[in-house]
Structure formats: structure tokens, C-alpha cells
Design a protein around this motif. Structure first.
Motif, PDB file in Angstrom:
ATOM      1  N   VAL A  60      -1.407  15.670  -9.937  1.00  0.00           N
ATOM      2  CA  VAL A  60      -1.539  14.213  -9.866  1.00  0.00           C
ATOM      3  C   VAL A  60      -0.140  13.641  -9.693  1.00  0.00           C
ATOM      4  CG1 VAL A  60      -2.264  12.131 -11.069  1.00  0.00           C
ATOM      5  CG2 VAL A  60      -3.578  14.224 -11.345  1.00  0.00           C
ATOM      6  N   GLU A  61       0.018  12.767  -8.701  1.00  0.00           N
ATOM      7  CA  GLU A  61       1.303  12.130  -8.432  1.00  0.00           C
ATOM      8  C   GLU A  61       1.110  10.622  -8.489  1.00  0.00           C
ATOM      9  OE1 GLU A  61       4.122  11.499  -4.567  1.00  0.00           O
ATOM     10  OE2 GLU A  61       3.174  13.455  -4.821  1.00  0.00           O
ATOM     11  N   GLN A  62       1.913   9.960  -9.320  1.00  0.00           N
ATOM     12  CA  GLN A  62       1.819   8.512  -9.454  1.00  0.00           C
ATOM     13  C   GLN A  62       2.984   7.869  -8.735  1.00  0.00           C
ATOM     14  OE1 GLN A  62       1.666   7.153 -13.478  1.00  0.00           O
ATOM     15  NE2 GLN A  62       1.501   5.028 -12.927  1.00  0.00           N
ATOM     16  N   GLY A  63       2.682   6.932  -7.830  1.00  0.00           N
ATOM     17  CA  GLY A  63       3.712   6.222  -7.091  1.00  0.00           C
ATOM     18  C   GLY A  63       4.246   5.049  -7.885  1.00  0.00           C
ATOM     19  N   THR A  64       5.210   4.366  -7.306  1.00  0.00           N
ATOM     20  CA  THR A  64       5.800   3.212  -7.965  1.00  0.00           C
ATOM     21  C   THR A  64       5.001   1.958  -7.660  1.00  0.00           C
ATOM     22  OG1 THR A  64       7.240   2.773  -6.101  1.00  0.00           O
ATOM     23  CG2 THR A  64       8.114   4.193  -7.833  1.00  0.00           C
ATOM     24  N   ALA A  65       5.120   0.990  -8.526  1.00  0.00           N
ATOM     25  CA  ALA A  65       4.427  -0.277  -8.335  1.00  0.00           C
ATOM     26  C   ALA A  65       5.278  -1.279  -7.561  1.00  0.00           C
ATOM     27  CB  ALA A  65       4.052  -0.871  -9.679  1.00  0.00           C
ATOM     28  N   ALA A  66       6.559  -0.959  -7.360  1.00  0.00           N
ATOM     29  CA  ALA A  66       7.457  -1.873  -6.660  1.00  0.00           C
ATOM     30  C   ALA A  66       7.174  -1.859  -5.166  1.00  0.00           C
ATOM     31  CB  ALA A  66       8.905  -1.482  -6.908  1.00  0.00           C
ATOM     32  N   ALA A  67       7.216  -3.026  -4.564  1.00  0.00           N
ATOM     33  CA  ALA A  67       6.988  -3.136  -3.119  1.00  0.00           C
ATOM     34  C   ALA A  67       8.232  -2.686  -2.366  1.00  0.00           C
ATOM     35  CB  ALA A  67       6.644  -4.568  -2.762  1.00  0.00           C
ATOM     36  N   ARG A  68       8.026  -2.066  -1.238  1.00  0.00           N
ATOM     37  CA  ARG A  68       9.138  -1.623  -0.405  1.00  0.00           C
ATOM     38  C   ARG A  68       9.650  -2.781   0.444  1.00  0.00           C
ATOM     39  NH1 ARG A  68       6.723   4.021   1.939  1.00  0.00           N
ATOM     40  NH2 ARG A  68       6.239   4.931  -0.070  1.00  0.00           N
ATOM     41  N   THR A  69      10.960  -2.810   0.672  1.00  0.00           N
ATOM     42  CA  THR A  69      11.523  -3.839   1.535  1.00  0.00           C
ATOM     43  C   THR A  69      11.642  -3.294   2.943  1.00  0.00           C
ATOM     44  OG1 THR A  69      13.755  -3.126   0.985  1.00  0.00           O
ATOM     45  CG2 THR A  69      12.805  -4.893  -0.348  1.00  0.00           C
ATOM     46  N   VAL A  70      11.469  -4.182   3.901  1.00  0.00           N
ATOM     47  CA  VAL A  70      11.541  -3.812   5.306  1.00  0.00           C
ATOM     48  C   VAL A  70      12.546  -4.723   5.981  1.00  0.00           C
ATOM     49  CG1 VAL A  70      10.253  -3.620   7.455  1.00  0.00           C
ATOM     50  CG2 VAL A  70       9.138  -3.083   5.284  1.00  0.00           C
ATOM     51  N   GLY A  71      13.391  -4.136   6.817  1.00  0.00           N
ATOM     52  CA  GLY A  71      14.344  -4.951   7.551  1.00  0.00           C
ATOM     53  C   GLY A  71      15.765  -4.766   7.022  1.00  0.00           C
ATOM     54  N   PHE A  72      16.634  -5.667   7.466  1.00  0.00           N
ATOM     55  CA  PHE A  72      18.039  -5.581   7.077  1.00  0.00           C
ATOM     56  C   PHE A  72      18.285  -6.414   5.842  1.00  0.00           C
ATOM     57  CE2 PHE A  72      17.956  -4.750  11.630  1.00  0.00           C
ATOM     58  CZ  PHE A  72      18.672  -3.570  11.677  1.00  0.00           C
ATOM     59  N   MET A  73      19.027  -5.834   4.925  1.00  0.00           N
ATOM     60  CA  MET A  73      19.357  -6.522   3.678  1.00  0.00           C
ATOM     61  C   MET A  73      20.811  -6.993   3.753  1.00  0.00           C
ATOM     62  SD  MET A  73      16.613  -6.261   1.781  1.00  0.00           S
ATOM     63  CE  MET A  73      17.237  -6.608   0.161  1.00  0.00           C
ATOM     64  N   ARG A  74      21.095  -8.146   3.173  1.00  0.00           N
ATOM     65  CA  ARG A  74      22.480  -8.646   3.108  1.00  0.00           C
ATOM     66  C   ARG A  74      22.930  -8.721   1.705  1.00  0.00           C
ATOM     67  NH1 ARG A  74      24.075 -12.972   7.505  1.00  0.00           N
ATOM     68  NH2 ARG A  74      23.251 -11.884   9.277  1.00  0.00           N
TER      69      ARG A  74
END
Length: 74
Positions: A60-74
Motif C-alpha cells: 500500500v502506497e499513500q500519496g501526498t495531499a498537497a497539490a502539485r504546482t505547474v508552470g514557472f515559479m518566481r
């Protein structure tokens, strides 16, 4: 949050999207396996129910609840 369940004799894993606030799902799975329960019942975010034979669970593998960011970060 996603949870992946590997089943014996199956080349694919079962991926279930759980609703928010179900951080204790690993303890629920562990109790079902160690307690000798024949099945594990889970419900995903859309209300679909899953009934899984505990003797067939390999991992059993549990993922994270945090949403992934997409794009360029500043």
C-alpha cells in the motif's frame, strides 16, 4: 489524496482517490490485515465503494495531499 494498492497476481495496481481528511487510511488498512478481516472496504472521493480481499494485498502506497504546482515559479 491518492492511495495505491498492489494486489498479488495482478500486473496493475489499484489507485483510489480518497476524500480530504482521510489521513488515517494506512492505519485502517493495517488493522484490516493484522486483525484477520477477510475484506477491506474503502470509498473514494466520488462515492464509489471498493471491497478488497486483504489476503491479496501486497503493498500500500499513500500519496501526498498537497497539490502539485505547474508552470514557472518566481
Amino acid at each position: 489524496m491518492d492511495i495505491k494498492i498492489g494486489l498479488a497476481d495482478s500486473p496493475r495496481e489499484l489507485v483510489i482517490k480518497l476524500p480530504e481528511g482521510q489521513d488515517d487510511v494506512l492505519s485502517t488498512v493495517e488493522q484490516a490485515i493484522s486483525g484477520g478481516q477477510p475484506t477491506l472496504k474503502l470509498e473514494d472521493a466520488k462515492g464509489q465503494r471498493y471491497l478488497i480481499r486483504t489476503e491479496r494485498i501486497v503493498y500500500v502506497e499513500q500519496g501526498t495531499a498537497a497539490a502539485r504546482t505547474v508552470g514557472f515559479m518566481r
